[in-house]
Each structure stands twice: as structure tokens, then as C-alpha cells.
Design a protein around this motif. Sequence first.
Motif, PDB file in Angstrom:
ATOM      1  N   LEU A  12      -2.540 -15.747   4.127  1.00 53.70           N
ATOM      2  CA  LEU A  12      -2.038 -14.700   4.645  1.00 53.70           C
ATOM      3  C   LEU A  12      -0.908 -13.896   3.862  1.00 53.70           C
ATOM      4  O   LEU A  12      -0.187 -14.861   3.377  1.00 53.70           O
ATOM      5  CB  LEU A  12      -1.138 -15.203   6.043  1.00 53.70           C
ATOM      6  N   VAL A  13      -0.997 -12.762   4.038  1.00 54.88           N
ATOM      7  CA  VAL A  13      -0.089 -11.985   2.885  1.00 54.88           C
ATOM      8  C   VAL A  13       0.874 -11.064   3.934  1.00 54.88           C
ATOM      9  O   VAL A  13       0.206 -10.132   4.639  1.00 54.88           O
ATOM     10  CB  VAL A  13      -0.789 -11.307   2.020  1.00 54.88           C
ATOM     11  N   ASP A  14       2.079 -10.886   3.429  1.00 53.02           N
ATOM     12  CA  ASP A  14       3.015 -10.126   4.187  1.00 53.02           C
ATOM     13  C   ASP A  14       3.053  -8.781   3.512  1.00 53.02           C
ATOM     14  O   ASP A  14       3.187  -8.962   2.258  1.00 53.02           O
ATOM     15  CB  ASP A  14       4.359 -10.503   4.448  1.00 53.02           C
ATOM     16  N   GLY A  15       2.773  -7.576   4.064  1.00 47.87           N
ATOM     17  CA  GLY A  15       3.186  -6.541   3.212  1.00 47.87           C
ATOM     18  C   GLY A  15       4.434  -6.193   2.666  1.00 47.87           C
ATOM     19  O   GLY A  15       5.484  -6.793   3.353  1.00 47.87           O
ATOM     20  N   ARG A  28       3.106  -1.698   1.130  1.00 43.90           N
ATOM     21  CA  ARG A  28       2.064  -2.223   0.302  1.00 43.90           C
ATOM     22  C   ARG A  28       1.764  -3.660   0.642  1.00 43.90           C
ATOM     23  O   ARG A  28       2.234  -4.413   0.300  1.00 43.90           O
ATOM     24  CB  ARG A  28       2.634  -2.111  -1.069  1.00 43.90           C
ATOM     25  N   VAL A  29       0.252  -3.490   0.883  1.00 41.12           N
ATOM     26  CA  VAL A  29      -0.463  -4.980   1.456  1.00 41.12           C
ATOM     27  C   VAL A  29      -1.146  -5.489   0.410  1.00 41.12           C
ATOM     28  O   VAL A  29      -0.801  -6.759   0.095  1.00 41.12           O
ATOM     29  CB  VAL A  29      -1.195  -4.400   2.425  1.00 41.12           C
ATOM     30  N   LEU A  30      -1.916  -4.964  -0.328  1.00 37.89           N
ATOM     31  CA  LEU A  30      -2.513  -5.456  -1.597  1.00 37.89           C
ATOM     32  C   LEU A  30      -1.896  -5.020  -2.618  1.00 37.89           C
ATOM     33  O   LEU A  30      -1.735  -3.814  -3.137  1.00 37.89           O
ATOM     34  CB  LEU A  30      -4.143  -4.990  -1.824  1.00 37.89           C
ATOM     35  N   THR A  31      -1.174  -6.069  -3.628  1.00 43.67           N
ATOM     36  CA  THR A  31      -0.251  -5.675  -4.428  1.00 43.67           C
ATOM     37  C   THR A  31      -0.978  -6.144  -5.877  1.00 43.67           C
ATOM     38  O   THR A  31      -2.068  -6.827  -5.990  1.00 43.67           O
ATOM     39  CB  THR A  31       0.959  -6.536  -4.346  1.00 43.67           C
ATOM     40  N   ASP A  45      -2.450   0.544   0.845  1.00 44.80           N
ATOM     41  CA  ASP A  45      -1.117   0.845   1.458  1.00 44.80           C
ATOM     42  C   ASP A  45      -1.448   1.162   2.925  1.00 44.80           C
ATOM     43  O   ASP A  45      -2.501   1.849   3.331  1.00 44.80           O
ATOM     44  CB  ASP A  45      -0.765   2.024   0.524  1.00 44.80           C
ATOM     45  N   HIS A  46      -0.513   0.975   3.716  1.00 47.36           N
ATOM     46  CA  HIS A  46      -0.492   1.386   5.076  1.00 47.36           C
ATOM     47  C   HIS A  46       0.786   2.141   5.392  1.00 47.36           C
ATOM     48  O   HIS A  46       1.841   1.804   5.270  1.00 47.36           O
ATOM     49  CB  HIS A  46      -0.449   0.232   5.971  1.00 47.36           C
ATOM     50  N   PHE A  47       0.576   3.319   5.688  1.00 50.13           N
ATOM     51  CA  PHE A  47       1.593   4.226   5.864  1.00 50.13           C
ATOM     52  C   PHE A  47       1.578   4.434   7.723  1.00 50.13           C
ATOM     53  O   PHE A  47       0.783   4.550   8.010  1.00 50.13           O
ATOM     54  CB  PHE A  47       1.683   5.415   5.308  1.00 50.13           C
TER      55      PHE A  47
END
Length: 285
Positions: A12-15, A28-31, A45-47
Motif C-alpha cells: 500500500l502506498v500513501d500519496g 502524487r501517487v506513483l512517484t 497524480d490525483h488532483f
Amino acid sequence: MSTTFTRQLERLVDGIPTQDGAGVSLTRVLTHDLQRRLDPFLMLDHFHSDEPSDYLAGFPDHPHRGFETVTYMLAGRMRHHDNAGNEGLLEPGGMQWMTAGRGLVHSELPEQENGLMSGFQLWVNLAGDDKMIAPNYSDIPSAGIPETEPQPGLKARVLAGEAFGVTGAIKRDKTEPLYLDLHVEAGVSFDLPIPASHNALLYVYEGKLGIGAAGSERVAAAGRMAILSNTREAAGVHLQAQEASRFLLIAGKPLNEPIAQWGPFVMNSREQVEQAIDDFRAGRF
């Protein structure tokens, strides 16, 4: 063909809250550190904000080379211009798929002064022998994105690839991206097909999703990205909506090529990146 849905939640990844463009607030979710693991995807990115100061500055003119940008809108209006003469208006439910190729300069600016602005931008890598192809731009309105209801309580919008017997709005032969926006009612469980050859992630933007076989599932809540395990011959993943949920599935065939990135230029070597910088500064995009 395998019919087992045995992928699991690997991580699990936190943005990360950040700003981009001229000061647009986003998550930024995928870094950068996940580019290898989630090849061919470079960034997600989720805006999402109804505060105008978070988005009004937009994304003025900026360059890209070597990959594709995909902007998918849930709410709000964004105007696209580029130096190839393309123009388009992104509206709710619509998608822009832009191939930067050998180089393009574009802008994305809000066409609203208030209200909610919500959506996603995904970067998809290009294979080395495609990085210098001619730029291309596709503006796909909401009505142009196929939708299906494979079972009661489950709706899927097929932005790219093929799912549940439905062919999406975009197809790519080398990366074979599968991009779905799924809406599922509370308590509904289902099997989500994903090619075994693909790296895959889920991003939950509303609700709470159980991932994996019943009894051993792990939970991804809104605002978290779930990286799915690469399981040989798995046909996909089993999911259960613990609440009414909306989420993205993004999966693609890895390129397994070197990644050299400097900001908006993504190539295979440092020398190619330096050439991109020189070309942009010399006005050759």
C-alpha cells in the motif's frame, strides 16, 4: 488459459501532497522510486479541490519528450493548447491522451473560476524506438469512453485496453495499457481480469476495497494506491467492496528498458536527455 484470480495486495502506498505547474495542489501517487516496479507507468497524480486557489494557476506552457500523458477528468473544465496546433476542452468524464514523442509544448489551464476540479494525470512510457515519433493528441469526450455493467452493482468505464468483453477508447500495441474507472456498490464482490504479463495497481479514490481471496483479503481505503503482486498465470484479482467504492485499475506490459528522466523528458540514456534539453532550448520541439 488460467482462470485463477490470485493476485494479492503487495504494497500500500500513501500519496504525497505536492504542487506542480504554476502552483496546482495535488497528490502524487506513483512517484519516481516506483517507476521500475510499475513499468511502463512513470507517474500518477490525483488532483481534487473545490478551493480555486488550489488549481486556478493551472499548467502553463511546458515541454514533454519520450512518453505519453493521460488526463482523465471527474469534475471541472480544463483547456488544452499545444504548439502543434491542437486545442481541446477537457470536461467531466472526458480524457485527453497525448503522445509527446519527439517533443511537444502544451498548456492545460482551468476554464472555470470556482467549483470542484477533480481528476488524474497518468504518464505512460514509450518504447525506446518510439520516443522520437511524431507527437499526437486525442481528445475523447465522456460519451466516447465505453461503459459496461458486467454484474449487478458493478460499473466499469474502459478508458484503454479491453475488459469484460469491451474495447476501450485507446489501444497501444507495445505497452498494452489497461485503464479502468470502476464503481462498485457496498458488499459486492467480483473477479477483475488483468493480463498476467502486466504490472498492475489499484487507486481507490472513494470508499474501501478488500483485495484478495475472501478471508485473507487486505484493505485499501480512499487515497491509497495498492500495488498488486505479479503472480504467474493469474487471470486477475478478487475484490470486495467494503463500502460503496470508486477506484482506478491501471495495468500495462513492462518495457524492461533503461529509464533516464529529467523533469518532463523521459529517455533511455543521459545523453538522450541532454539532447532533449538542448533541442527544447533551441526551439526544435
